[in-house]
Enzyme design. Sequence first.
Site, PDB file in Angstrom:
ATOM      1  N   LYS A 121       0.818  -1.219   0.000  1.00 56.42           N
ATOM      2  CA  LYS A 121       0.000   0.000   0.000  1.00 56.42           C
ATOM      3  C   LYS A 121       0.849   1.265   0.000  1.00 56.42           C
ATOM      4  O   LYS A 121       0.507   2.238  -0.648  1.00 56.42           O
ATOM      5  CB  LYS A 121      -0.957   0.000   1.202  1.00 56.42           C
ATOM      6  N   LYS A 169     -15.299  -6.365  -4.389  1.00 61.84           N
ATOM      7  CA  LYS A 169     -16.252  -5.394  -4.929  1.00 61.84           C
ATOM      8  C   LYS A 169     -15.556  -4.430  -5.882  1.00 61.84           C
ATOM      9  O   LYS A 169     -16.065  -4.097  -6.941  1.00 61.84           O
ATOM     10  CB  LYS A 169     -16.869  -4.619  -3.759  1.00 61.84           C
ATOM     11  N   LYS A 213      -9.112 -12.732  -6.442  1.00 63.10           N
ATOM     12  CA  LYS A 213      -9.979 -12.888  -5.287  1.00 63.10           C
ATOM     13  C   LYS A 213     -11.247 -12.070  -5.510  1.00 63.10           C
ATOM     14  O   LYS A 213     -11.196 -10.994  -6.106  1.00 63.10           O
ATOM     15  CB  LYS A 213      -9.227 -12.369  -4.053  1.00 63.10           C
TER      16      LYS A 213
END
Length: 333
Positions: free
Chosen positions: A112, A195, A192
């Site tokens: 990240k 959304k 995976k």
Amino acid sequence: MARIFSGIQPSGELHIGNYLGAVKNWVQLQATHPGAIYCVVDYHAITGSYDPAVLRARRWGMAKSLLAAGIDPAKAVLFMQSDVPEHTELSWIFTTITPLGDLERQTQFKDKSAKVESIPAGLLMYPVLQSADILLYRADSVPVGEDQIQHLELARDTSRKFNLKFGVEYFPEPKPLLTPTRRIMGLDGNAKMSKSLGNTIGLLETDDEIWQKLRPAMTDPQRVRKSDPGRPEVCNIFQLHKAFNDETTVTNVAAQCRTAGWGCMDCKKVLLEGMVQELTPIRRRSEDLDAEPQQVLDALADGGRTARGIAQQTISEVREIMGLGAMTAAALG
Ligand code: SF4
């Protein structure tokens, strides 16, 4: 009886990936482990940039979906993390015993932080808060998927370090409680289910919406014609059959696939039936909660009170252990 804690990000309404990977198991565990603690971890959702109005809606959507999916406030404690500020107090305490190097080595931090110009310190401290979430309730079991086992390691280390530093046996070393459903891949079969990748099915979608997504979903790539025998073991649709259908149906699906008795569309129609059977009651409960939102608010308020009671007790004992307890003339001698 082991105390269970698990948390979920406030990502709005559940999709079948996080339902099968976590919440369905939570619902089963609340029957065998009364008092299981389930938390919507909203403090974890603010480490990047976000829109407060969207976050508010997502917190609500997640709380409502969890209740609709079967979390029962009479059996489990369901609450919003930010309603229990002791999470952040314990997190601060844990930052004082957590080596910086351990945090910098976390894969999630490396991934990240590489994507942002200015790295918020919260991104680095995220796993410390995660440890605090679990240990605040002195939980000894944490339901997780296989890919999350390593996230528990820091909590286990933190527990050991605290106990060693203060010469106590206070915090347990929380153990992973493996979720029975294997990781569910997205409908594209590539990544995976998530959304943000648009490769999932919402838990509250209608039968028709589910079918529109199942129809083009990836199957065994080697099965080009209906007459080609398929390989259920490599097909994501087969994994979904295992999650939504009983053993007899699953055995039949595998046989029909291997012998090319069914085409993939036939197979998906059988899957749709299983999904509709399981998801329709969830959608109905969600509609009821939409009509009576006070039920959600009451469940969160009750859960928050119970969670805070446990959390305050832990913090008070931790302060005492650390020499931060209330000062009295007697204690000062
Ligand atoms: Fe997958 Fe079913 Fe097609 Fe076999 S028949 S490849 S299990 S969708």
